[in-house]
Scaffold this active site. Sequence first.
Site: not given
Ligand code: DOR
Ligand code: ZN
Length: 345
Positions: A100, A248, A252, A43, A17-19, A137, A15
């Site tokens: 998901k 996770d 950001h 997402n 996030h790479l954006r 989630h 799990h």
């Molecule tokens: O803290 C989080 N950030 N929880 C998530 O479920 C999504 C993730 C994000 O995409 O920033």
């Molecule tokens: Zn996540």
Amino acid sequence: MNEAMIEIIQPDDWHIHLRQEEILNTVSQYSSRINNRCIVMPNLDIPITTGELANQYKNEIKKTFQNNSFIPLIPCYLTDSLNLIDFEESLKKEIFIGGKLYPANVTTNSEYGVSNIEKIYPVLEILDKLNKNLLVHGEKNSQNINIFDREKYFVDDELIKIRKKFSNLNIILEHVSSKYGADFISENNNMAGTITPQHMLITKKDVFVDDDVNPHNFCMPVAKEEKDLIALRKYACSGNRKFFLGTDSAPHHIKDKVPNLSSKPGIFSSPCSIELYAEIFDQENALNKLESFASINGPIFYKLPVNKNKIKIMKKKWILNEYTTNNKVKIKNFYGGQELNWKVL
Ligand code: DOR
Ligand code: ZN
């Protein structure tokens, strides 16, 4: 085992996030350097809801590193009105690793998520029929539900309902954050959970300081009580096949991290995640269980081969940079500026 160095089968991150664009270019190396596979979350600003979007995103990810066998796996972002034909085809072709479920408005870019579980029963039927996984989630969002209770309400009000109707469906309760959620996984068939480093390192006291939010420790689900942290450590370090690594890591821009609840949630740990896991397992006298958690339990649950390569992690002090930067990108590193005790060679 040599105290100063451990060797484990190469891990996967189930799990992350790479954006996209400049953040993707900046962060993907941290994952491709250590892991063989990652489940990359769908997402994005335009969520990955079709096979075509998933293929495009995989190519975008692969372009960020050369000569590398790193494999991005992508689940379909489930919505109330998914194209079921495309979904089924893309699962059969293994373009999607599963579906998901983001309940609507629980986290970053979840506004297109599912408004009512019953609306996705046809989607769950397809997953069930094809023996594919539902990634969840697990938070229920409602004005009357306290931020710390969202996981418990999701289990009681939504997960139990899904399991009654689809008793054979394999479900991963992602980034499980509470003793309640972890006990549920442990006690029920066809359930697994990923555990992040942060949920085994911080509690709500590290997130809510006086009246402020520390945005660098703020993620969803939010870190909870000491008893939850202890339970998650216990399950992760037990060797129990139902629990495995999912960082996770969620980068950001620093400008989106503000000291209140309107901050974007997400903790960026990939520059040091395997090192943090090693530290936790070391503290729990369970280094001999790290390989199960990081490299074996995940592929077994996902019915994928265990990796062949190995990695070495050495007990060695080093200081992690406070930020990850690149051109216009500036991201705060979890544990940035602090001394760590383990380092991947
Ligand atoms: O803290 C989080 N950030 N929880 C998530 O479920 C999504 C993730 C994000 O995409 O920033
Ligand atoms: Zn996540």
